[in-house]
Design an enzyme around this catalytic site. Structure first.
Site, short mmCIF file in Angstrom:
data_model
loop_
_atom_site.label_atom_id
_atom_site.label_comp_id
_atom_site.label_asym_id
_atom_site.label_seq_id
_atom_site.Cartn_x
_atom_site.Cartn_y
_atom_site.Cartn_z
N GLU A 149 -8.96 -5.41 -4.51
CA GLU A 149 -8.41 -4.26 -3.78
C GLU A 149 -9.53 -3.34 -3.30
O GLU A 149 -9.49 -2.80 -2.19
CB GLU A 149 -7.47 -3.46 -4.69
CG GLU A 149 -6.22 -4.20 -5.13
CD GLU A 149 -5.12 -4.19 -4.10
OE1 GLU A 149 -5.32 -3.65 -3.00
OE2 GLU A 149 -4.04 -4.73 -4.39
N SER A 168 0.84 -1.20 0.00
CA SER A 168 0.00 0.00 0.00
C SER A 168 0.88 1.25 0.00
O SER A 168 1.70 1.42 -0.90
CB SER A 168 -0.97 -0.05 1.18
OG SER A 168 -1.99 0.91 1.05
N HIS A 224 -7.57 -5.65 -0.27
CA HIS A 224 -6.35 -4.88 0.01
C HIS A 224 -5.83 -5.29 1.38
O HIS A 224 -6.60 -5.38 2.34
CB HIS A 224 -6.72 -3.40 -0.01
CG HIS A 224 -5.56 -2.46 0.06
ND1 HIS A 224 -4.65 -2.32 -0.96
CD2 HIS A 224 -5.18 -1.58 1.02
CE1 HIS A 224 -3.76 -1.40 -0.64
NE2 HIS A 224 -4.06 -0.93 0.57
#
Length: 535
Positions: free
Chosen positions: A320, A186, A442
């Site tokens: 995600e 990330s 995610h």
């Protein structure tokens, strides 16, 4: 206990046994820079003051002051937070061991390298040295006044200081300073992408793994940093545009006032239709002889090539966009998507296109994903597909294509598709019932690399095999620059090129595929080609 002498003094760590993967040495809370407090607030990190005697390294150092962006909790932290942790299977190996340097995510607003989330067991078991770090986040790490006093990117310079510490000291922990792999997820992945083009990081690492991030997405590039700083000051009661007044104001604020700030500077941000990272990496201005971490255009930097000889892995999780689902559902944002076509406009296009073009783009995107249906709980599946491309996948694939076009660095692309009981973030964001049962959100890749204390390990479950597969892929890449070098996983992961665009689907099985999400990607590429000046 175990003692190690480094450049700043003697550390006493501990030997951990009866852990998953066997015995290893642990050194926690090691300072890699001076406490950035007082006059050093917002400044680039300064050298550690050496100590006399033996310094205990059995507990983590303080984390940076922050509010957790996923769980909304204010975490007890400190401005004195520049500490790292080193875990090694041997202090005196026959041959120096590969080093893996982890950069945590958290939107440049939260997170730490602590073992509660990033337990080292799985990776150290693969015979590598693992380093995890804290760095300044939020206002402390990323405030930018575009002045010599506060040029921005302090948190990124912290990461550079930690990398320089590794070069100076890692041999004392059995590590090979000439074989360092940086990896992050990330915002940590975006950090890795920036390190690949920063003038401050050349020569500090050999390989890089970019997980669910890159530096092309708007969320990784600070939008109007000076205006943002002024908006933050106003939110705290100081309405000024004067350089000195702003600096003195921010320097004088108690730390608790600088945590968890929201300071929108656009109507789109005020609407809250997507997660906006208000503070992140900025294009630094030149002031005297100060080292600039990053400057220029990210597309131009990437097209001109990353650091010579560095091999790269990059990828994304299948869903995600599920990270935004629970947030959007709670805030009633679906209604805004049904009311305003601009909600469907990718943010790069939103910032650069006329309102008339925005309406045309929004209509095309809405029809592509939803046809004549409304955005609702019943259409969550296409909604998550849209969000996935919007926040991450499109830019990851563009990053891979631009890098492949330079044809100077070996590149491996993956899609992370493992779905087991370990998928902590899928469960937290409660998207699974709406994605036909399967969801790989995610951050879900993290629990297959690190021993997260919130996710117990069952060595008899299929998920443990997944842990073994993922950690072998990652550590073989760190060791050899090839994630499937010995064939033991039953698959050969080819490098990514523009001709076939081959990549690895890392699922409950490992599968080589080509042309990732071809039709979806072509739709997005056509939108950008039609409505944006060429990047």
């Amino acid at each position: 206990m175990a003692k190690v002498r480094i450049s700043d003094g003697v550390l006493e760590g501990e030997i951990l046994d009866n852990v998953i993967g066997g015995k290893y040495y642990s050194f926690k809370g090691v300072p890699y820079a001076a406490p950035p407090v007082g006059e050093l607030r917002f400044k680039a990190p300064q050298p550690v003051k050496p100590w006399d005697g033996i310094r205990s390294a059995t507990a983590h150092g303080p984390i940076c002051c922050q509010r957790d962006i996923f769980f909304g909790t204010v975490e007890t932290g400190s401005e004195d937070c520049l500490y790292l942790n080193v875990y090694t299977p041997s202090l005196e190996p026959k041959k120096p061991l590969p080093v893996m340097f982890w950069i945590h995510g958290g939107g440049f607003l939260s997170g730490s390298g602590n073992s509660h989330t990033y337990g080292p067991d799985f990776l150290v078991n693969q015979n590598v040295v693992l380093v995890t770090i804290n760095y300044r986040v939020e206002v402390l790490g990323f405030l930018c006044l575009d002045t010599e006093d506060v040029p921005g990117n302090a948190g990124m310079k912290d990461q550079v200081a930690a990398l320089r510490w590794v070069q100076k000291n890692i041999e004392h922990f059995g590590g090979d300073a000439n074989n360092v792999t940086i990896f992050g997820e990330s915002a940590g992945g975006a950090s890795v992408a920036y390190h690949l083009v920063s003038p401050m990081t050349k020569g500090l690492f050999k390989r890089a793994i970019i997980q669910s991030g890159q530096n092309l997405s708007q969320w990784s590039r600070c939008f109007e940093p000076r205006l943002r700083a002024e908006a933050i000051a106003r939110s705290l009661g100081e309405d000024t545009t004067d350089d000195k007044e702003l600096y003195e104001f921010f320097k004088s604020q108690p730390i608790d006032k600088l945590v968890g700030i929201t300071a929108p500077i656009t109507v789109e941000e005020e609407l809250g239709i997507r997660i906006n990272l208000i503070l992140c990496v900025t294009d630094e201005k030149k002031f005297g002889d100060n080292e600039r971490y990053f400057y220029g255009d990210v597309y131009e930097k990437l097209r001109n090539g990353i650091h010579e000889g560095v091999e790269v892995m990059i990828g994304y999780t299948t869903h995600e966009g599920a990270i935004q689902f629970n947030f959007l559902k709670k805030e009633g944002i679906f209604d805004k998507y049904n009311k305003y076509l601009q909600c469907f406009v990718p943010i790069e296009l939103l910032l650069q296109c006329s309102v008339k073009d925005q309406m045309a783009i929004g209509k095309k995107v809405k029809e592509h994903y939803f046809g004549n249906k409304k955005v609702s709980i019943e259409t969550v599946d296409p909604f998550i597909k849209y969000i996935t491309m919007q926040i991450l996948q499109y830019d990851v694939l563009q990053y891979a294509k631009i890098l492949a076009k330079t044809n100077t660095n070996r590149l491996f692309l993956y899609q992370f598709d493992i779905d087991t009981e370990r998928n902590k973030y899928t469960d937290h964001f409660k998207a699974r019932p709406y994605t036909k049962g399967k969801c790989v959100c995610h951050c879900d890749d993290l629990v297959y690399l690190f021993n997260d204390e919130d996710v117990p390990v069952n060595i008899n479950a299929d998920s443990y095999k997944m842990i073994k597969n993922v950690t072998k892929l990652w550590t073989d890449f760190a060791k050899f620059g090839n994630p499937t070098t010995d064939g033991s996983l039953g698959v050969e992961w080819p490098t990514f090129d523009l001709e076939r665009q081959k990549f690895l689907i890392i699922g409950n099985e490992l599968t080589v595929a080509e042309f990732p999400d071809k039709e979806e990607l072509e739709f997005w590429e056509q939108l950008h080609q039609q409505y944006l000046p060429k990047k």
